[in-house]
Design a protein around this motif. Structure first.
Motif, PDB file in Angstrom:
ATOM      1  N   ASP A 158     -14.988  17.383  25.082  1.00 25.72           N
ATOM      2  CA  ASP A 158     -14.992  17.528  26.534  1.00 25.72           C
ATOM      3  C   ASP A 158     -13.551  17.408  27.033  1.00 25.72           C
ATOM      4  O   ASP A 158     -12.724  16.750  26.379  1.00 25.72           O
ATOM      5  CB  ASP A 158     -15.857  16.427  27.151  1.00 25.72           C
ATOM      6  N   SER A 201     -12.289  15.499  29.148  1.00 29.49           N
ATOM      7  CA  SER A 201     -11.881  14.094  29.261  1.00 29.49           C
ATOM      8  C   SER A 201     -11.365  13.566  27.932  1.00 29.49           C
ATOM      9  O   SER A 201     -10.408  12.779  27.876  1.00 29.49           O
ATOM     10  CB  SER A 201     -13.041  13.240  29.764  1.00 29.49           C
ATOM     11  N   GLY A 205     -18.174  12.769  30.207  1.00 31.36           N
ATOM     12  CA  GLY A 205     -18.090  14.209  29.987  1.00 31.36           C
ATOM     13  C   GLY A 205     -18.918  15.030  30.946  1.00 31.36           C
ATOM     14  O   GLY A 205     -19.884  15.697  30.553  1.00 31.36           O
ATOM     15  N   TRP A 226     -18.193  17.798  32.579  1.00 27.25           N
ATOM     16  CA  TRP A 226     -18.145  19.244  32.334  1.00 27.25           C
ATOM     17  C   TRP A 226     -19.157  19.636  31.257  1.00 27.25           C
ATOM     18  O   TRP A 226     -19.905  20.608  31.405  1.00 27.25           O
ATOM     19  CB  TRP A 226     -16.742  19.670  31.902  1.00 27.25           C
ATOM     20  N   THR A 227     -19.183  18.871  30.184  1.00 26.80           N
ATOM     21  CA  THR A 227     -20.127  19.146  29.102  1.00 26.80           C
ATOM     22  C   THR A 227     -21.562  19.008  29.586  1.00 26.80           C
ATOM     23  O   THR A 227     -22.424  19.847  29.287  1.00 26.80           O
ATOM     24  CB  THR A 227     -19.878  18.191  27.925  1.00 26.80           C
ATOM     25  N   THR A 228     -21.834  17.963  30.343  1.00 27.56           N
ATOM     26  CA  THR A 228     -23.185  17.713  30.845  1.00 27.56           C
ATOM     27  C   THR A 228     -23.682  18.871  31.703  1.00 27.56           C
ATOM     28  O   THR A 228     -24.791  19.392  31.503  1.00 27.56           O
ATOM     29  CB  THR A 228     -23.215  16.412  31.673  1.00 27.56           C
ATOM     30  N   ASP A 276     -22.374  21.951  32.013  1.00 30.07           N
ATOM     31  CA  ASP A 276     -22.402  23.224  31.289  1.00 30.07           C
ATOM     32  C   ASP A 276     -23.658  23.337  30.428  1.00 30.07           C
ATOM     33  O   ASP A 276     -24.288  24.410  30.340  1.00 30.07           O
ATOM     34  CB  ASP A 276     -21.166  23.371  30.408  1.00 30.07           C
ATOM     35  N   THR A 333     -23.321  18.654  21.962  1.00 23.81           N
ATOM     36  CA  THR A 333     -23.370  18.298  23.380  1.00 23.81           C
ATOM     37  C   THR A 333     -23.334  16.796  23.614  1.00 23.81           C
ATOM     38  O   THR A 333     -22.526  16.301  24.410  1.00 23.81           O
ATOM     39  CB  THR A 333     -24.615  18.907  24.045  1.00 23.81           C
ATOM     40  N   MET A 371     -20.107  15.068  22.822  1.00 25.31           N
ATOM     41  CA  MET A 371     -19.062  15.468  23.754  1.00 25.31           C
ATOM     42  C   MET A 371     -19.215  14.819  25.123  1.00 25.31           C
ATOM     43  O   MET A 371     -18.230  14.477  25.774  1.00 25.31           O
ATOM     44  CB  MET A 371     -19.057  16.987  23.912  1.00 25.31           C
ATOM     45  N   LEU A 372     -20.458  14.629  25.583  1.00 27.87           N
ATOM     46  CA  LEU A 372     -20.657  14.128  26.946  1.00 27.87           C
ATOM     47  C   LEU A 372     -20.649  12.612  27.050  1.00 27.87           C
ATOM     48  O   LEU A 372     -20.431  12.061  28.122  1.00 27.87           O
ATOM     49  CB  LEU A 372     -21.948  14.689  27.549  1.00 27.87           C
TER      50      LEU A 372
END
Length: 414
Positions: A74, A76, A111, A113-115, A117, A134, A137-138
């Motif tokens: 992510d 972050s 994260g 953005w990951t969440t 997306d 996912t 990353m989040l």
């Protein structure tokens, strides 16, 4: 009985709206530059957002990281890795047993953005298209996890979440890891990547963001009578903390020492600071006591000062409440006027600013204060840097967060 180890700072790293590393970020801050920019996209029009600017990262991670790293992290975490690599190199890449090395890298939101997306992918393309990376990353501990993997840190990999106080609390926790004997070296700091339409719209709905769309660089104006909210920012600040004994044994350069840590909670409101500043006062007093310094030793304060109508003055009164008449001789800086508010990364970046202020005997300026609030009784450093006196000095970095979190760190010359 052995004495408590002294904790020093031997490495600094950052990627911010002002620059892709510490040197460029600090130079821009001393020059009084703003990192706020109008969006180069159609977010405001597409979503009806009332804010069309933010303090966006100065150097895109794609210019620094490899494509595989970008794909599995992510933003972050990308920011944290960039800052951590710089800090580690700056510290001289110390050779250390991994069981004596720890990480504490925090994020206020994680994260996002990951969440979001992944949610878009699920809705538009179905469950089979959601990426298997996912969750790693989040998760909010992803930055500290990746940093610990990068450097083989095995003494502990922690991620304290305390909203906008997260980065400073991470550094405070790193100090305690060394003091307690769990580690000799700790990579600590904060990171955030929330410049996305949803969190921006949410902050705007809570009436905490500045709406100066016609003047992004002048929007963050702490202590100005016309302040109307903060400017959201992004980036990361990381420090390498080390026991003074360990640093001396390897001949490391030392920027400063983290002499005191003060923590408290307001127990008052989920977003608003307690009006009397009691929690902030207790955090600052505890930090001074922990460092063994008095109000007369403090020459500089890097204030939390987000540019909100209520919060700025509560903190100013709290600083006066702790320092009394000695506050008249303290150089007060509000660097969010330049960087914007990095949320979970703010306290870490501002600790770096405080370390450099003490190390270089220079307090950074506060910009955009054309009409100071008459209720401010502190000596605000405006527009140009301020030289700090010689001799033994100490400075305070304040960080406060939604949920009533209060963190104060005392930085002293080495």
């Amino acid at each position: 009985m052995s004495s408590v180890p002294e904790v020093v700072v031997t490495g600094l790293g950052a990627t911010t709206p002002l620059g892709g590393d510490v040197a460029s970020t600090w130079a821009s801050a001393l020059a009084g530059q703003s990192g706020a920019r109008t969006f180069d996209n159609d977010w405001a029009e597409k979503y009806g957002m009332p804010v069309n600017f933010a303090a966006t990262i100065a150097v895109n991670p794609e210019e620094v990281l490899t494509r595989p790293e970008i794909k599995r992290m992510d933003p972050s975490t990308q920011y944290a890795i960039i800052a951590a690599r710089e800090a580690w190199k700056d510290a001289g890449a110390p050779e250390i047993d991994g069981t004596r090395l720890g990480t504490v890298v925090s994020s206020g939101i994680g994260g996002i953005w990951t969440t979001l997306d992944a949610w878009d992918t699920l809705r538009e393309k179905g469950a089979r298209r959601v990426l298997p990376m996912t969750v790693p990353m989040l998760m909010p501990n992803s930055p500290t996890g990746f940093v610990s993997l990068e450097f083989g840190a095995k003494a502990g990999a922690h991620a304290l979440v305390s909203a906008c106080a997260s980065g400073a609390e991470a550094i405070g926790y790193g100090v305690e890891m060394i003091r307690s004997g769990r580690a000799d070296v700790v990579i600590a700091g904060g990171t955030e990547a929330t410049i996305h339409p949803m969190p921006i719209s949410a902050f705007a709905a809570s009436r905490t963001l500045s709406l100066r769309n016609d003047d992004p660089t002048g929007a963050s104006r702490p202590y100005d009578i016309n302040r109307d909210g903060f400017v959201i920012g992004e980036g990361s600040g990381i420090v390498v903390l080390e026991s003074a004994e360990h640093a001396a044994a390897r001949g490391a350069k030392v920027y400063a020492k983290i002499g005191g840590v003060g923590l408290s909670a307001d127990g008052y409101h989920i977003t608003s600071p307690e009006p009397s500043g009691d929690g902030q006062i207790r955090a600052m007093k505890d930090a001074l006591a922990d460092a063994g310094v008095s109000a007369t030793d403090i020459v500089h304060v890097n204030a939390h000062a987000t540019s909100t109508t209520v919060g700025d003055l509560i903190e100013a009164r709290s600083i006066r409440g702790v320092l009394g008449d000695d506050a008249d001789h303290v150089a007060l800086s509000a660097t969010k006027s330049m960087t914007g508010h990095l949320l979970g990364g703010a306290g870490a970046l501002e600790t770096i600013f405080t370390v450099l202020a003490v190390s270089e005997r220079t307090a950074p300026p506060t910009i955009n204060v054309s009409d100071p609030d008459p209720e401010l009784t502190l000596d605000l450093v405006r527009d140009t840097p301020r030289a700090l006196r010689d001799g033994d000095i100490a400075a305070v970095n304040n960080s406060f967060g939604f949920g009533g979190h209060n963190v104060a760190l005392v930085v002293q010359n080495a």
